[in-house]
Structure formats: structure tokens, C-alpha cells
Write a protein that holds these residues in place. Sequence first.
Motif, PDB file in Angstrom:
ATOM      1  N   TYR A 105       0.843  -1.306  -0.030  1.00  0.00           N
ATOM      2  CA  TYR A 105       0.085   0.189   0.034  1.00  0.00           C
ATOM      3  C   TYR A 105       0.963   1.299   0.023  1.00  0.00           C
ATOM      4  CZ  TYR A 105      -4.298  -2.493   0.785  1.00  0.00           C
ATOM      5  OH  TYR A 105      -5.714  -3.214   0.927  1.00  0.00           O
ATOM      6  N   LYS A 106       0.807   2.071  -1.109  1.00  0.00           N
ATOM      7  CA  LYS A 106       1.600   3.215  -1.200  1.00  0.00           C
ATOM      8  C   LYS A 106       1.263   4.206  -0.386  1.00  0.00           C
ATOM      9  CE  LYS A 106      -0.319   5.735  -4.898  1.00  0.00           C
ATOM     10  NZ  LYS A 106      -0.072   6.599  -6.215  1.00  0.00           N
ATOM     11  N   GLY A 107      -0.195   4.425   0.232  1.00  0.00           N
ATOM     12  CA  GLY A 107      -0.320   5.246   1.070  1.00  0.00           C
ATOM     13  C   GLY A 107       0.211   4.790   2.501  1.00  0.00           C
ATOM     14  N   TYR A 108       0.281   3.807   2.887  1.00  0.00           N
ATOM     15  CA  TYR A 108       1.009   3.441   4.051  1.00  0.00           C
ATOM     16  C   TYR A 108       2.454   3.589   3.891  1.00  0.00           C
ATOM     17  CZ  TYR A 108       3.117   0.680   7.786  1.00  0.00           C
ATOM     18  OH  TYR A 108       3.744   0.316   8.952  1.00  0.00           O
ATOM     19  N   HIS A 109       3.258   3.267   2.904  1.00  0.00           N
ATOM     20  CA  HIS A 109       4.432   3.577   2.518  1.00  0.00           C
ATOM     21  C   HIS A 109       4.844   5.167   2.763  1.00  0.00           C
ATOM     22  CE1 HIS A 109       4.973  -0.236   0.184  1.00  0.00           C
ATOM     23  NE2 HIS A 109       5.056  -0.522   1.696  1.00  0.00           N
ATOM     24  N   ALA A 110       3.834   6.168   2.229  1.00  0.00           N
ATOM     25  CA  ALA A 110       4.087   7.463   1.916  1.00  0.00           C
ATOM     26  C   ALA A 110       3.940   7.960   3.490  1.00  0.00           C
ATOM     27  CB  ALA A 110       3.155   8.027   1.173  1.00  0.00           C
ATOM     28  N   LEU A 111       3.064   7.608   4.128  1.00  0.00           N
ATOM     29  CA  LEU A 111       2.854   7.944   5.557  1.00  0.00           C
ATOM     30  C   LEU A 111       3.979   7.594   6.424  1.00  0.00           C
ATOM     31  CD1 LEU A 111       0.623   9.271   7.392  1.00  0.00           C
ATOM     32  CD2 LEU A 111      -0.237   7.038   7.887  1.00  0.00           C
ATOM     33  N   GLN A 112       4.556   6.365   6.227  1.00  0.00           N
ATOM     34  CA  GLN A 112       5.723   6.087   7.248  1.00  0.00           C
ATOM     35  C   GLN A 112       6.931   6.958   6.742  1.00  0.00           C
ATOM     36  OE1 GLN A 112       4.070   4.776   9.420  1.00  0.00           O
ATOM     37  NE2 GLN A 112       2.508   4.419   8.102  1.00  0.00           N
ATOM     38  N   ALA A 113       7.095   7.019   5.498  1.00  0.00           N
ATOM     39  CA  ALA A 113       8.300   7.795   5.144  1.00  0.00           C
ATOM     40  C   ALA A 113       8.274   9.235   5.703  1.00  0.00           C
ATOM     41  CB  ALA A 113       8.537   7.915   3.506  1.00  0.00           C
ATOM     42  N   TYR A 114       6.753   9.829   5.691  1.00  0.00           N
ATOM     43  CA  TYR A 114       6.641  11.129   6.116  1.00  0.00           C
ATOM     44  C   TYR A 114       6.960  11.137   7.833  1.00  0.00           C
ATOM     45  CZ  TYR A 114       4.086  13.792   9.739  1.00  0.00           C
ATOM     46  OH  TYR A 114       3.556  14.364  10.897  1.00  0.00           O
ATOM     47  N   ARG A 115       6.878  10.215   8.493  1.00  0.00           N
ATOM     48  CA  ARG A 115       7.100   9.876   9.964  1.00  0.00           C
ATOM     49  C   ARG A 115       8.537  10.220  10.207  1.00  0.00           C
ATOM     50  NH1 ARG A 115       2.494   9.020  12.342  1.00  0.00           N
ATOM     51  NH2 ARG A 115       0.923   7.897  11.677  1.00  0.00           N
ATOM     52  N   ILE A 116       9.261   9.563   9.253  1.00  0.00           N
ATOM     53  CA  ILE A 116      10.736   9.796   9.388  1.00  0.00           C
ATOM     54  C   ILE A 116      11.130  11.103   8.882  1.00  0.00           C
ATOM     55  CG2 ILE A 116      13.120   9.035   8.489  1.00  0.00           C
ATOM     56  CD1 ILE A 116      11.516   6.593  10.133  1.00  0.00           C
ATOM     57  N   SER A 117      10.756  11.638   7.999  1.00  0.00           N
ATOM     58  CA  SER A 117      10.792  13.191   7.536  1.00  0.00           C
ATOM     59  C   SER A 117      10.227  14.003   8.841  1.00  0.00           C
ATOM     60  CB  SER A 117      10.327  13.545   6.256  1.00  0.00           C
ATOM     61  OG  SER A 117       8.897  13.355   6.254  1.00  0.00           O
ATOM     62  N   HIS A 118       9.552  13.728   9.302  1.00  0.00           N
ATOM     63  CA  HIS A 118       8.838  14.779  10.456  1.00  0.00           C
ATOM     64  C   HIS A 118       9.901  14.535  11.459  1.00  0.00           C
ATOM     65  CE1 HIS A 118       5.986  16.785  13.026  1.00  0.00           C
ATOM     66  NE2 HIS A 118       6.183  15.956  13.900  1.00  0.00           N
ATOM     67  N   TRP A 119      10.533  13.478  11.907  1.00  0.00           N
ATOM     68  CA  TRP A 119      11.396  13.428  12.907  1.00  0.00           C
ATOM     69  C   TRP A 119      12.766  14.064  12.551  1.00  0.00           C
ATOM     70  CZ3 TRP A 119      16.520  11.458  13.243  1.00  0.00           C
ATOM     71  CH2 TRP A 119      16.947  11.276  14.506  1.00  0.00           C
ATOM     72  N   LEU A 120      13.197  14.111  11.224  1.00  0.00           N
ATOM     73  CA  LEU A 120      14.282  14.875  10.886  1.00  0.00           C
ATOM     74  C   LEU A 120      14.235  16.324  10.836  1.00  0.00           C
ATOM     75  CD1 LEU A 120      14.860  12.912   7.733  1.00  0.00           C
ATOM     76  CD2 LEU A 120      16.384  13.048   9.553  1.00  0.00           C
ATOM     77  N   TRP A 121      12.807  16.711  10.595  1.00  0.00           N
ATOM     78  CA  TRP A 121      12.387  18.138  10.660  1.00  0.00           C
ATOM     79  C   TRP A 121      12.511  18.598  12.304  1.00  0.00           C
ATOM     80  CZ3 TRP A 121      11.330  21.338   6.725  1.00  0.00           C
ATOM     81  CH2 TRP A 121      10.721  22.687   6.952  1.00  0.00           C
ATOM     82  N   GLN A 122      11.814  18.021  13.133  1.00  0.00           N
ATOM     83  CA  GLN A 122      11.953  18.271  14.356  1.00  0.00           C
ATOM     84  C   GLN A 122      13.666  18.530  14.963  1.00  0.00           C
ATOM     85  OE1 GLN A 122       9.528  15.004  15.934  1.00  0.00           O
ATOM     86  NE2 GLN A 122       7.770  16.854  16.495  1.00  0.00           N
ATOM     87  N   GLN A 123      14.466  17.750  14.339  1.00  0.00           N
ATOM     88  CA  GLN A 123      15.655  17.684  14.807  1.00  0.00           C
ATOM     89  C   GLN A 123      16.602  18.920  14.235  1.00  0.00           C
ATOM     90  OE1 GLN A 123      16.497  15.469  17.185  1.00  0.00           O
ATOM     91  NE2 GLN A 123      14.298  15.007  16.991  1.00  0.00           N
ATOM     92  N   GLY A 124      15.961  19.582  13.194  1.00  0.00           N
ATOM     93  CA  GLY A 124      16.672  20.771  12.546  1.00  0.00           C
ATOM     94  C   GLY A 124      17.187  20.149  11.288  1.00  0.00           C
ATOM     95  N   ARG A 125      16.968  18.999  10.901  1.00  0.00           N
ATOM     96  CA  ARG A 125      17.798  18.420   9.557  1.00  0.00           C
ATOM     97  C   ARG A 125      16.756  18.500   8.459  1.00  0.00           C
ATOM     98  NH1 ARG A 125      19.762  12.629  11.817  1.00  0.00           N
ATOM     99  NH2 ARG A 125      20.757  12.627   9.652  1.00  0.00           N
ATOM    100  N   LYS A 126      16.426  19.928   8.062  1.00  0.00           N
ATOM    101  CA  LYS A 126      15.398  20.225   7.268  1.00  0.00           C
ATOM    102  C   LYS A 126      15.954  19.816   5.843  1.00  0.00           C
ATOM    103  CE  LYS A 126      13.274  23.759  10.159  1.00  0.00           C
ATOM    104  NZ  LYS A 126      12.641  25.127  10.101  1.00  0.00           N
ATOM    105  N   PRO A 127      17.043  19.881   5.171  1.00  0.00           N
ATOM    106  CA  PRO A 127      17.406  19.520   3.924  1.00  0.00           C
ATOM    107  C   PRO A 127      17.167  17.950   3.965  1.00  0.00           C
ATOM    108  CG  PRO A 127      19.199  21.089   4.767  1.00  0.00           C
ATOM    109  CD  PRO A 127      18.179  20.588   6.026  1.00  0.00           C
TER     110      PRO A 127
END
Length: 261
Positions: A105-127
Amino acid sequence: MLTTQLNGIWPKIKEEAKKASMAEPGLASHYHCTVLKHENFTQSITYILAGLLASEDLPDMLVREVCEEAMAADAAIETSMLEDINASVERDAACDEYLTPLLHYKGYHALQAYRISHWLWQQGRKPLALFFQNRVSEIFDVDIHPAANIGHGIMIDHATGVVIGETTVIENDVSMLHSVTLGGSGCTSKKRHPTIGRGVMIGAGSKILGNVNVGEAAKVAAGSLVRKDVPSYSTVAGVPAKIVGKCRLQPAKTMDQQIPG
């Protein structure tokens, strides 16, 4: 800490993968690499995401390291990932196994990739967070800004064309279908995207624009344009959307898309 129900998902996934491997020997290597060789869910999901998101600029080994780093730092990520799998099994009539969303399910995959990117964003690793966002958009045709705040127990069914903007807030147990836009209004840096309450269901092709609140357990009918707040336990439909009825149960869980009357 994982609940008893969530703890049971990984053993079920492995058992389903074993049965699938025997039923379709041509895919035995696929099931082995994605599920059966791994000791736990974290190893499996990070392997899967790495294979999907890797590029010439960011090889799969590095993607997997980032995913593992995020999940080791924040245990809530794994919990949310399992809750999202459970949501698909409970709400999607086409999903009768826990293995299905994890692998297909690509909806599931996209959401889990978001969860990783959200953590990166919170750590200041925006690029790197934005790099992940772009990869998800390219691969899955789903665009979720890493700064958005999304709860657990989320199902994005089919998912093609979903857009979720930067200041969006999505509470737990929400379901949405393809071509949903949770978009902004104006160019201010302040809150300019929707807040979606717990248990809301958003129908295919709906557009919810601006800093509006969709209340708990509301239903947004397919193809609606929402520009004003939606009261809890109500159904809205149309362009622009208007209240057309009430919701007695959480529509996100029943997936009942009928419009009252």
C-alpha cells in the motif's frame, strides 16, 4: 510501550509471509528479504522504506540508517506505524492481512516515510527532511510536508494525489481517500492549513483549504470544498460544503460514505 494488540502484529506478519512464500514460490525471495529474514518490525520497515526511497544521491544503506536512527530515538514512530497497519486491516474491506499494507500500500509507505521526515524536521535536519518529502512525491504521488503534525491510526486509501500542507494537524484515527488536499490559504507563515479532528473521514477528491477545523468524527463527502469550520459529528457535502446531516459513529472507522437523506 506497545500494547498487547500491537505486539501481536509482527508475529502475524511473519506467519502471513511464510504462507505467502509457500503459496507463490516465485516471490519467496521477496518475502524473505522484506520480512522473513528480519528479527523485528523495525528491521523490516526500514529495509522496505530504504528500498523504495533510495536514489543515486542517497543509497539505500544510508536511507536505512536514517530510518533506524529515527525509530531508535523516538519509540512512538514504531507504535504509529503499527497503528497505521492495524487501521488498514480494520477499515479497508480489501485488506485481510497485516502483510498487505506493509508490502503493497503506497498510502501506508508514504505515511511512514513522512514519519521519518517529520522526525528529521524536528531535529533541525530540514534539507534531508525535504529530500525525503520530494522522493515520496516522486515515487508515490503523495505530498506530505514534513512539518505537518499527523497522529496514529491513519489510513490513506489508494493515496494518489493526496497533498498535506505544512501547518496541517491530523489527529488520531482519521481516514482519507485519494486526491484529498489539505491545503493552505494565504502566504502567511502562521497556521494556514486545516486541523482534522479524531475519527474524521475525508472522501475522495475533497479539498479542505485554510485554517479551518473539522471537528471530531465528522464526515466530508467526496468532491467537497471546505472553507469553513465543520462541527463535530456532522456530515458536509458540496461546493462550497454545507452541513447535510449528522454522524452517529466515527465515520473513519466505519468508512460509511453515504450522505444522510
